[in-house]
Motif scaffolding. Structure first.
Motif, PDB file in Angstrom:
ATOM      1  N   UNK A 106       0.683  -1.084   0.002  1.00  0.00           N
ATOM      2  CA  UNK A 106       0.178  -0.112   0.122  1.00  0.00           C
ATOM      3  C   UNK A 106       0.946   1.345  -0.098  1.00  0.00           C
ATOM      4  N   UNK A 107       0.647   2.068  -0.943  1.00  0.00           N
ATOM      5  CA  UNK A 107       1.590   3.088  -0.789  1.00  0.00           C
ATOM      6  C   UNK A 107       1.234   4.523  -0.347  1.00  0.00           C
ATOM      7  N   UNK A 123      -2.268   4.833  18.805  1.00  0.00           N
ATOM      8  CA  UNK A 123      -1.159   4.474  18.266  1.00  0.00           C
ATOM      9  C   UNK A 123      -1.455   3.820  16.715  1.00  0.00           C
ATOM     10  N   UNK A 124      -0.450   4.358  15.745  1.00  0.00           N
ATOM     11  CA  UNK A 124      -0.666   4.044  14.519  1.00  0.00           C
ATOM     12  C   UNK A 124       0.708   3.137  13.747  1.00  0.00           C
ATOM     13  N   UNK A 125       0.811   2.285  13.421  1.00  0.00           N
ATOM     14  CA  UNK A 125       1.883   1.583  12.895  1.00  0.00           C
ATOM     15  C   UNK A 125       1.552   1.211  11.267  1.00  0.00           C
ATOM     16  N   UNK A 126       2.319   1.638  10.285  1.00  0.00           N
ATOM     17  CA  UNK A 126       3.619   2.437  10.376  1.00  0.00           C
ATOM     18  C   UNK A 126       3.235   3.934  10.998  1.00  0.00           C
ATOM     19  N   UNK A 143       4.343   5.774   4.132  1.00  0.00           N
ATOM     20  CA  UNK A 143       5.417   4.824   3.903  1.00  0.00           C
ATOM     21  C   UNK A 143       4.665   3.560   3.450  1.00  0.00           C
ATOM     22  N   UNK A 144       5.339   3.055   2.450  1.00  0.00           N
ATOM     23  CA  UNK A 144       4.711   1.756   1.972  1.00  0.00           C
ATOM     24  C   UNK A 144       4.554   0.567   3.024  1.00  0.00           C
ATOM     25  N   UNK A 145       3.657  -0.210   2.743  1.00  0.00           N
ATOM     26  CA  UNK A 145       3.282  -1.113   3.976  1.00  0.00           C
ATOM     27  C   UNK A 145       2.245  -2.020   3.563  1.00  0.00           C
ATOM     28  N   UNK A 146       2.341  -3.299   3.917  1.00  0.00           N
ATOM     29  CA  UNK A 146       1.240  -4.469   3.727  1.00  0.00           C
ATOM     30  C   UNK A 146       0.531  -4.788   5.240  1.00  0.00           C
ATOM     31  N   UNK A 147       0.904  -3.843   5.885  1.00  0.00           N
ATOM     32  CA  UNK A 147       0.197  -4.236   7.413  1.00  0.00           C
ATOM     33  C   UNK A 147       0.121  -2.728   8.098  1.00  0.00           C
ATOM     34  N   UNK A 148      -1.126  -2.562   8.422  1.00  0.00           N
ATOM     35  CA  UNK A 148      -1.646  -1.449   9.328  1.00  0.00           C
ATOM     36  C   UNK A 148      -2.160  -1.575  10.611  1.00  0.00           C
ATOM     37  N   UNK A 149      -1.740  -1.211  11.889  1.00  0.00           N
ATOM     38  CA  UNK A 149      -2.442  -1.415  12.860  1.00  0.00           C
ATOM     39  C   UNK A 149      -2.635  -0.030  13.475  1.00  0.00           C
ATOM     40  N   UNK A 150      -4.105   0.032  13.852  1.00  0.00           N
ATOM     41  CA  UNK A 150      -4.681   1.277  14.551  1.00  0.00           C
ATOM     42  C   UNK A 150      -4.993   0.627  15.999  1.00  0.00           C
ATOM     43  N   UNK A 151      -4.272   1.391  17.031  1.00  0.00           N
ATOM     44  CA  UNK A 151      -4.607   0.847  18.466  1.00  0.00           C
ATOM     45  C   UNK A 151      -5.013   1.823  19.193  1.00  0.00           C
ATOM     46  N   UNK A 208      -9.162   5.296   3.126  1.00  0.00           N
ATOM     47  CA  UNK A 208      -8.844   5.115   1.700  1.00  0.00           C
ATOM     48  C   UNK A 208      -7.587   4.723   1.651  1.00  0.00           C
ATOM     49  N   UNK A 209      -7.428   3.563   0.704  1.00  0.00           N
ATOM     50  CA  UNK A 209      -6.034   3.332   0.334  1.00  0.00           C
ATOM     51  C   UNK A 209      -5.536   3.014  -1.126  1.00  0.00           C
ATOM     52  N   UNK A 210      -4.362   3.381  -1.445  1.00  0.00           N
ATOM     53  CA  UNK A 210      -3.997   3.165  -2.797  1.00  0.00           C
ATOM     54  C   UNK A 210      -3.077   1.936  -2.813  1.00  0.00           C
TER      55      UNK A 210
END
Length: 286
Positions: A12-13, A37-40, A63-71, A265-267
């Motif tokens: 995800x860009x 907290x958000x990662x990345x 930052x490009x990522x394949x995993x997004x975590x919102x806590x 929304x993601x790209x």
């Protein structure tokens, strides 16, 4: 603690997000601490308030990522807020421009409409002329609890109230939205409430449905005896009860679409994705 994890099959860009994870403050609920907290780590984030006074967080991950975590992690003080005695006919609780102008918006149907003749007729059974409002709401809550079956995965966030009414099954947000449609069909003001339930019940108390995820319930408006904006009474058709100290309120609006816990929304070129949501609400000795 409320953790949402998105995993994608490709990179995800860019990811734009909006979260309603900050507990509200009002008589009966006070926020002692809160953090999201958000990662990345997002390159940009900001906090604001929406038209209903809910706190909303916007973020942008570049930052490009394949995993997004919102806590979201909060400490909240909640005291009992059971409904007061009420003997006035429910018809007196219909808001107007001179009586409850801020509640009038919550009497209006959605677009596209959710109220149909079948739902209005179902609601009318609990609202005979002259009946006290809270007596009617108590019965309506019990009827939805009895007549409909809680079945996880039986609906989606886009399922219409009319379809839930026909299928006679759904989840907490469906039953909250059905209760709201019923009240609005009688000219009453009702709002959608998003929040949490205590995961572990107090000794001697039953475990409530929806305690392992975000929960949803409804609230009905009551006018004040003197001039004022009135007040709201929260009720939960999923568990056949009025909200008490086990309920933590995050946000409220006219419908689920106003206050989803996390949306965005993601790209990406990813063909597949998964979402995992976990919630833990536990008492803390202070």
């Amino acid at each position: 603690m409320h953790r949402t994890i998105y995993v994608y099959s490709d990179g995800v860009s860019s990811s734009y997000g909006r979260a309603y994870l900050t507990p509200r403050e009002f008589p009966g609920q006070r926020s002692l601490s809160h953090d999201v907290r958000i990662d990345p780590v997002p390159s940009d984030r900001s906090v604001g308030a929406d038209v209903y006074g809910n706190t909303t967080l916007y973020f942008h991950v570049t930052a490009e990522h394949r995993r997004l975590e919102v806590t979201g992690e909060s400490m909240v003080e909640v005291t009992s807020r059971l409904p007061p005695p009420d003997s006035k006919p429910w018809e007196h609780a219909r808001p107007g421009i001179e009586n409850g102008p801020l509640a009038v918006e919550f009497t209006l149907d959605l677009n596209p409409p959710e109220i149909n003749p079948e739902i209005a007729a179902y609601a009318a059974e609990s609202f005979p002329p002259g009946r006290p409002l809270l007596d009617a709401v108590t019965e309506l809550t019990a009827r939805i609890y009895t007549d409909f079956t809680y079945k996880s995965g039986s609906t989606t966030v886009s399922t219409r109230v009319a379809d839930v009414f026909i299928a006679r099954k759904g989840v907490c947000q469906d039953f909250a939205r059905l209760g709201i449609a019923c009240l609005r069909s009688q000219g009453l003001a009702a709002r959608y409430v998003s929040g949490y339930l205590a995961t572990n019940p107090p000794p001697g108390k039953p475990r409530l449905i929806g305690a392992d995820a975000t929960h949803a319930w409804a609230a009905v408006w009551l006018p004040d005896d003197t001039a004022g904006d009135g007040h709201w009474i929260d009720f939960d058709p999923t568990n056949n009860k009025f909200a008490d100290e086990r309920y933590v309120t995050l946000a409220w609006g006219r419908d689920y679409a106003d206050v989803p816990p996390v949306r965005g929304i993601i790209y990406t070129d990813a063909k597949e994705s998964t979402i995992t949501v976990s919630v833990d609400v536990a008492p803390v000795e202070v």
